[in-house]
Design a protein around this motif. Structure first.
Motif: not given
Length: 271
Positions: A45-73
């Motif tokens: 829903k954030l305006s610069p974000v085209r696609k988001a990927f969230v993954r949860g990891y066991w050790f060390p316990a964490r979320f990893e967030v990667t986003v594909e951003e919109e390309i402004p012209v």
């Protein structure tokens, strides 16, 4: 613990993503077992974000967030000195001003001055503005600072060293822009004295003289300009300079004029 990563365009701020994760809350269960689809939908829903990927990891316990951003012209601003109020991608997606300014090293955008409701612009209109901006840079050999379309019948382009008065968008626009490739090298030594280059007309280009008191010295002077001899009588130049193609050689009812003869153009200063 969270690890936030994003694409090359750094408008997606860590705090915004972390805030989104906090609002959603973290279930009382191992992170790697959590269904992250709800987090992805909120981040997208954030305006610069085209696609988001969230993954949860066991050790060390964490979320990893990667986003594909919109390309402004293009970016939008109401005036040359005002900050940008929005950025737009080529597929009409609007990036809000809280994520601006855009890092010029990451993405190339063109600044557009307008009072229009850009929310209603079509993809074709956006693409046309980008192509026009690219052509202005290509044929002028200079970076475009902004394109002023606040008056669609009298458009201006501000380059690094000089302003260009383009005029209206019509069928001769392409040809008029292409003339910049021959005009710019020939007026190199006149830029400091010029307010803007006027290419509104099909067969004539005017160099509008900056407003200042005319020189009192009426003696003939010779100035060397990139190997082109420049002879003129500096008096009564209220209407600015005109640059005309040799064919046709338009008659100018004036006894005071400056003429530069080259292979392609004849320049005249007229009263």
């Amino acid at each position: 613990r969270s690890s936030i990563t994003w694409g090359a365009f750094a408008t997606v701020i860590n705090e915004k993503i972390l805030e989104t994760l906090r609002v959603q809350g973290i279930p009382n269960m191992p992170i790697y077992l959590i269904n992250t689809s709800d987090y992805e939908k909120e981040i997208e829903k954030l305006s610069p974000v085209r696609k988001a990927f969230v993954r949860g990891y066991w050790f060390p316990a964490r979320f990893e967030v990667t986003v594909e951003e919109e390309i402004p012209v293009i970016t939008i601003s109401p005036s040359p000195k005002a900050p940008e109020i929005a950025a737009i991608t080529n597929d009409k997606h609007i990036i809000s001003k809280e994520y601006l300014p855009i890092d010029a090293k990451k993405y190339k955008t063109y600044k557009i001055l307008t009072y229009d409701d850009y929310n209603n612009w079509t993809k074709q209109e956006i693409n046309s503005l980008v192509i026009l901006a690219q052509r202005i840079e290509d044929y002028s050999g200079e970076k475009l600072i902004y394109l002023d379309i606040r008056n669609k019948n009298d458009v201006y382009a501000q380059l690094e060293s000089i302003k260009v008065r383009i005029g209206e968008f019509n069928t001769t626009l392409k040809d008029r822009i292409e003339r910049l490739s021959s005009i710019m090298p020939q007026i190199e030594n006149l830029k400091r004295q010029t307010d803007y280059v006027d290419i509104r007309w099909d067969n004539t280009t005017y160099l509008k003289k900056k407003s200042k008191k005319p020189a009192e010295n009426n003696n003939q002077e010779e100035i060397e300009s990139n190997g082109v001899a420049l002879g003129y009588t500096p008096a009564g130049l209220e209407n600015g300079w005109s640059l005309e193609s040799i064919i046709p050689d338009v008659y100018l009812p004036s006894s005071r004029m400056m003429t530069i003869s080259t292979l392609t153009h004849k320049y005249k200063i007229v009263e």
